[in-house]
Design a protein around this motif. Sequence first.
Motif, short mmCIF file in Angstrom:
data_model
loop_
_atom_site.label_atom_id
_atom_site.label_comp_id
_atom_site.label_asym_id
_atom_site.label_seq_id
_atom_site.Cartn_x
_atom_site.Cartn_y
_atom_site.Cartn_z
N ARG A 163 -27.81 50.84 32.12
CA ARG A 163 -26.40 50.36 31.65
C ARG A 163 -26.37 48.98 31.06
O ARG A 163 -25.45 48.87 30.09
N TYR A 164 -27.06 48.14 31.73
CA TYR A 164 -27.29 46.73 30.97
C TYR A 164 -27.67 46.97 29.64
O TYR A 164 -27.32 46.26 28.69
N SER A 165 -28.49 47.71 29.25
CA SER A 165 -28.88 47.98 27.85
C SER A 165 -27.77 48.49 26.93
O SER A 165 -27.75 47.98 25.68
N VAL A 166 -26.91 49.37 27.38
CA VAL A 166 -25.86 50.10 26.62
C VAL A 166 -24.80 49.01 26.41
O VAL A 166 -24.43 48.85 25.33
N VAL A 167 -24.79 47.81 27.70
CA VAL A 167 -23.89 46.72 27.39
C VAL A 167 -24.36 46.03 26.28
O VAL A 167 -23.37 45.34 25.47
N VAL A 168 -25.49 45.72 26.10
CA VAL A 168 -25.98 44.87 25.15
C VAL A 168 -26.06 45.58 23.62
O VAL A 168 -25.35 44.65 22.82
N VAL A 169 -26.10 46.66 23.60
CA VAL A 169 -25.74 47.22 22.38
C VAL A 169 -24.45 47.46 21.80
O VAL A 169 -24.08 47.22 20.86
N LEU A 170 -23.60 47.62 22.85
CA LEU A 170 -22.07 47.45 22.71
C LEU A 170 -21.70 46.03 22.01
O LEU A 170 -20.88 45.90 21.41
N ALA A 171 -22.33 45.00 22.81
CA ALA A 171 -21.96 43.61 22.43
C ALA A 171 -22.40 43.43 21.21
O ALA A 171 -21.65 42.80 20.45
N CYS A 172 -23.58 43.93 20.58
CA CYS A 172 -24.03 43.77 19.31
C CYS A 172 -23.13 44.58 18.43
O CYS A 172 -22.85 43.84 17.23
N ILE A 173 -22.53 45.61 18.66
CA ILE A 173 -21.67 46.54 17.89
C ILE A 173 -20.24 45.57 17.74
O ILE A 173 -20.00 45.36 16.60
N GLY A 174 -19.82 45.04 18.75
CA GLY A 174 -18.57 44.18 18.55
C GLY A 174 -18.70 42.94 18.02
O GLY A 174 -17.99 42.62 17.12
N TYR A 175 -19.68 42.06 18.41
CA TYR A 175 -20.06 40.73 17.99
C TYR A 175 -20.32 40.69 16.57
O TYR A 175 -20.18 39.84 15.82
N GLY A 176 -21.16 41.86 16.20
CA GLY A 176 -22.04 41.70 14.90
C GLY A 176 -20.62 41.91 13.68
O GLY A 176 -20.65 41.47 12.76
N ALA A 177 -19.66 43.08 13.98
CA ALA A 177 -18.46 43.14 13.24
C ALA A 177 -17.95 42.00 12.96
O ALA A 177 -17.57 41.55 11.97
#
Length: 273
Positions: A163-177
Amino acid sequence: MTGVSWTLWRRQAWVVARQELSRSLFSRRALAVYLLAAMPIVLAVLRAVFLPEKLRQDPTRPTTEFAQMFQFFILRFIVFFANAVIFVRLFRGEILERSLHYSLLAPLRRDVLVAGKYVGGLLASTVILVPSTAITFLLMYAAHFPLGAATVFGPTTLGHLARYSVVVVLACIGYGALFMLAGLFFRNPMVPGILFLGWEVLTPFLPPFLKAISVVHYLNSLVPVPPKLGPLALLSQPVAPWIAVLGIAVVSAVSLLLCIRKAWRLEVTYATE
């Protein structure tokens, strides 16, 4: 014809993505990201070395300690600024290096260019930040060996790591855009970046309708172990997981649409940069 066009666009986007992935992982610009990713690992190693013996007998201690570390250091600092470095430079870096005109003059649609750069940056950020988070997580339990070994390989702890790994991926999706958008609209993207960081830090104090435009508000709802916020916990009520994922998707989609709109009108005059 439509099928052929989609196939061509996918291939072109993937070529751009691979170029950006290579730049983000192997160029000099990647050094700052690697240094950021190494910081929590170093802290976890120091903790494992200097943790008092009496505290090593509690194998559940790293669960709460990592939750705090993830919330206030990894997510709000490491992931935030690593994505800033990677995604701001996707366009702004090429403008400063005076190489963006090659991409703009190529027989390539601007929306395909934006999509390719975003995918490349997203792959780079996840390849660096997810392993950094996982290694830090495992090292937190290393100080409690052998008691911690039985805990870390249990289904609950492995579920937390996933779940922590998924949160990091979602953070990259949001912050990246958001940071790619900042790189397109601002000559100095760090100014809006710092303002955005302040917004994210102040999220617990914001009214509900303003929290809806904060990425970290949605990410907080997905972490497996909520951090200890004290009185602030009353101000930071989580949302349902599906709403959190949807919120990040909407923020990212809107940012990418604005990027595409800006890219269609983009004309580079290096003398003014």
